[in-house]
Design an enzyme around this catalytic site. Structure first.
Site, PDB file in Angstrom:
ATOM      1  CE  LYS A  69       4.457  29.955 -21.607  1.00 23.01           C
ATOM      2  NZ  LYS A  69       4.372  30.605 -20.265  1.00 23.01           N
ATOM      3  NE  ARG A 112       0.615  31.956 -16.849  1.00 26.95           N
ATOM      4  CZ  ARG A 112       0.711  30.336 -17.165  1.00 26.95           C
ATOM      5  NH1 ARG A 112       0.976  30.256 -16.338  1.00 26.95           N
ATOM      6  NH2 ARG A 112       1.407  29.576 -18.661  1.00 26.95           N
ATOM      7  CD  GLN A 140       5.036  31.396  -9.108  1.00 24.18           C
ATOM      8  OE1 GLN A 140       5.344  30.755 -10.666  1.00 24.18           O
ATOM      9  NE2 GLN A 140       4.382  32.164  -9.543  1.00 24.18           N
ATOM     10  N   GLY A 228       1.122  23.186  -9.077  1.00 28.34           N
ATOM     11  CA  GLY A 228       2.189  22.502  -9.182  1.00 28.34           C
ATOM     12  C   GLY A 228       1.840  21.681  -9.995  1.00 28.34           C
ATOM     13  CG  ASP A 230       3.568  22.192 -14.261  1.00 27.32           C
ATOM     14  OD1 ASP A 230       4.254  21.122 -14.534  1.00 27.32           O
ATOM     15  OD2 ASP A 230       4.462  23.452 -14.404  1.00 27.32           O
ATOM     16  CE  LYS A 234       5.401  18.521 -12.106  1.00 27.38           C
ATOM     17  NZ  LYS A 234       6.180  19.561 -12.555  1.00 27.38           N
ATOM     18  CB  SER A 300      -3.993  27.309 -11.319  1.00 25.45           C
ATOM     19  OG  SER A 300      -3.614  28.038 -12.621  1.00 25.45           O
TER      20      SER A 300
END
Length: 329
Positions: A69, A112, A140, A228, A230, A234, A300
């Protein structure tokens, strides 16, 4: 020359739904932890104008594909009436190396990511959970809520809070009520401490660099799915909360570099050996929640295998239904 298929965003939306994406996310996590899929190193470049370009790639022998991607993010595109985030996904046949499909990746990325939060809830939250808190009012948010309601069937109230832009919460909630066609109560709340103390499940989706949720506010038995964090630096949760909770992730190597776990690991509050990949829980190789009083966190950060699994599904369905544009290369 050989044939491949090009699928635009509108066509992607016609061949896949959120239930499919949740299943695809679970499959991606499972194949990774079953050593039937491999993540390749992320390629990232930041431009002088603040734009960013990323390549996430990998191989999924268990699904017969490999691919990548390519994503670009340019915040100033708002001024040009252009989307901030653009993505393209390429899917290749792992037995021949031939390109199978090329498609818009924006919708797939959004879906996803929302599905990932729901997978965390499905395997780690208490099934009887009734109060769901969404922290964040971005694009989101509705996707996270939609996905989570598909796997958590006892939710009676949804709270929405955003400490960064509280002025947006009321408008967001009104739109959310139109999008979520159910009898669940949806409320805007400005006091994040109050909201956190009453929540059974917390979904965080804010671009924060310091914790917006204090550890003391989180009651025993709460589950948090955090999407959040990512990027390096952060952070959505107070670091000390990571020491109180049982922590899970999508990819261990990634979360200790750019995830919610990053600062907790650097400060010695959390050791990598105590972080469990969600794929092992899905496969039954590891336990999820140990008891109803335990706090669980799913960090995640998003992995390319999720995109690839969803894109592979989109390619196969589109080909079977004659959707998309066939090209030769």
């Amino acid at each position: 020359m050989h044939d491949f298929i090009i699928i635009n965003q509108e066509e992607v939306s016609t061949v896949i739904n959120m239930d499919d994406v949740i299943e695809a996310d679970e499959k991606a996590y499972s194949l990774k932890c079953d050593h039937k899929a491999e993540l390749f190193p992320i390629v990232t470049h930041r431009f002088e104008n603040g734009g960013e370009f990323d390549i996430k790639s990998g191989s999924m022998e268990g699904a017969g594909v490999f691919g990548m991607k390519l994503v670009s993010a340019f915040a100033d595109n708002d001024k040009l009436n252009l989307p901030r985030l653009m993505g393209t996904i390429l899917v290749f046949d792992s037995s021949t190396g031939m390109l199978k499909g090329m498609m818009d990746g924006s919708l797939i990325t959004n879906m996803r990511t929302g599905a990932a939060g729901a997978v965390g809830c499905k395997y780690l939250a208490r099934p009887e959970s009734e109060v769901l808190l969404l922290v964040g009012t971005g694009a989101q948010g509705p996707v996270l809520i939609d996905a989570t309601l598909r796997v958590m069937h006892n939710i009676k109230k949804i709270l929405v809070c955003n400490p960064h832009t509280p002025q947006k919460v009321e408008t967001f909630v009104e739109k959310l009520k139109e999008q979520i066609n159910c009898d669940i109560t949806i409320e805007a709340i400005l006091d994040i401490e109050q909201a956190t103390r009453s929540a059974d499940i917390i979904l965080t989706a804010v671009p924060s660099r310091e914790g917006v949720i204090d550890s003391d506010w989180v009651k025993p038995g709460t589950h948090l799915s955090c999407i959040g964090s990512d990027m390096e630096g952060k952070q959505e949760l107070e670091v000390s909360l990571m020491g109180r909770a049982k922590v899970f992730c999508d990819d261990l190597n990634q979360v200790i570099k750019i995830g919610e776990c990053e600062k907790a690991v650097k400060q010695g509050i959390l050791i990598p050996e105590n972080i469990t990949e969600i794929g092992d829980v899905i496969l039954g190789k590891a336990t999820g929640r140990d008891n109803n009083q335990q706090i669980t966190i799913f960090d995640s950060t998003g992995i390319g295998l999720q995109d690839l699994m969803v894109a592979s599904k989109v390619t196969d369905v589109a080909l079977s239904k004659g959707i998309g544009t066939k090209m030769k290369i």
